[in-house]
Design an enzyme around this catalytic site. Sequence first.
Site, PDB file in Angstrom:
ATOM      1  CE  LYS A 111      -0.083  -6.370  -4.857  1.00 42.85           C
ATOM      2  NZ  LYS A 111       0.843  -5.809  -5.865  1.00 42.85           N
ATOM      3  CD  GLU A 166       9.376  -2.891  -6.634  1.00 40.33           C
ATOM      4  OE1 GLU A 166       8.350  -2.227  -6.842  1.00 40.33           O
ATOM      5  OE2 GLU A 166       9.368  -4.000  -6.049  1.00 40.33           O
TER       6      GLU A 166
END
Length: 377
Positions: A111, A166
Amino acid sequence: MDPTFVLSQRGRSAVGRGIRQRWSSGQDAARALRAGDAGVVVGCLPFDTRQPAALFEPESWDPDAAALPGPGTSATGVPTVRSWHEEPEPHEHVARVARAVELARSGALDKVVLARVLRLDLAEPGDPLELLRRFVADDREGNGYLVRLPTDSALPGGHMIGSSPEVLVRREGLEVSTHPLAGTAARRPEDRNLDREAALALQTSHKDLDEHRYVVDAIEAVLRPLCAELDVPPLPTLAHTERIWHLGTPIRGVLADPTHTALDLAAALHPTPAVCGSPRSTALDHILATESPRGYYAGAVGWCDASGDGHWRVLLRGGHLAEDGLSLTAHAGGGIVADSDPEAELAETRLKFTPVLTALGVQDLLETVPAPPRPRG
């Protein structure tokens, strides 16, 4: 005196005013806390940890201040956007994502998070505090951050302002928590059925579940050796902002060693695969070779006191307001894995620019043709 640091959530704010001393290294700041040479450290860490941090001890500190006043009813502090441009251009970002997908499919990496830049030229200087109020007012949980940056650093001065959804890490006593978000879908709040379908599609998306798992596994690998207890749910749940569905995993633990401060934990976790990728070193090398420098974007913003308690968030959904207030630079990114769709990744970056555009009152800006830059003066 205007704040030099604010971290807001759910109607409360941690607020620092003035600057007593600064550190460009998280390790130096942590040592000052342990030695009793600082009562609290606030500020932000850069994405690339080889760059200088923007950490300082404020002259005054209130970790539980009342909510910020709402944004003004006039346009005070909200400057006119005179011109803007995206870097790279949309077709170039699609090509970059396609190359990253090929790397993921070949096994070169699992990723990588690729970001784009939106540069906005402003007709009048922006008021940092008023922009912060607008970010907070637009966020369903009242999230917001503001950091006054140093003027003598290798990175530009000015302010970082935004509303990150977040949590990187919180520490209260021996209890530690984090709530990583990775995996994204646009919401359809105008139609409850379509909104529910978007949420369900995200929860069952193999691409997004894989993207999220890399983040959770990396965080667990850091925290497990430091904790006497650690609860990591096996599957993510849904989290959302006004415009976006996310996959999120609330992770909670109990530290085995009380000397690990919130600042230590933030430095150990950062950058997670939510903003960098996996494996970390391979993804980081690809980002540094592909993008212009991120500065503090995708870094961490927060505070840590002398007891070790603190709250750090991933520095997202905001921008860098220049020292003169006449330009604002925003970033937005997305995680790329083997099943990523380049066109969908482009749309995700534009969606993530929305909080900045809303704070400036130009929500539909990216649907228009940009005006050519004009000289100031």
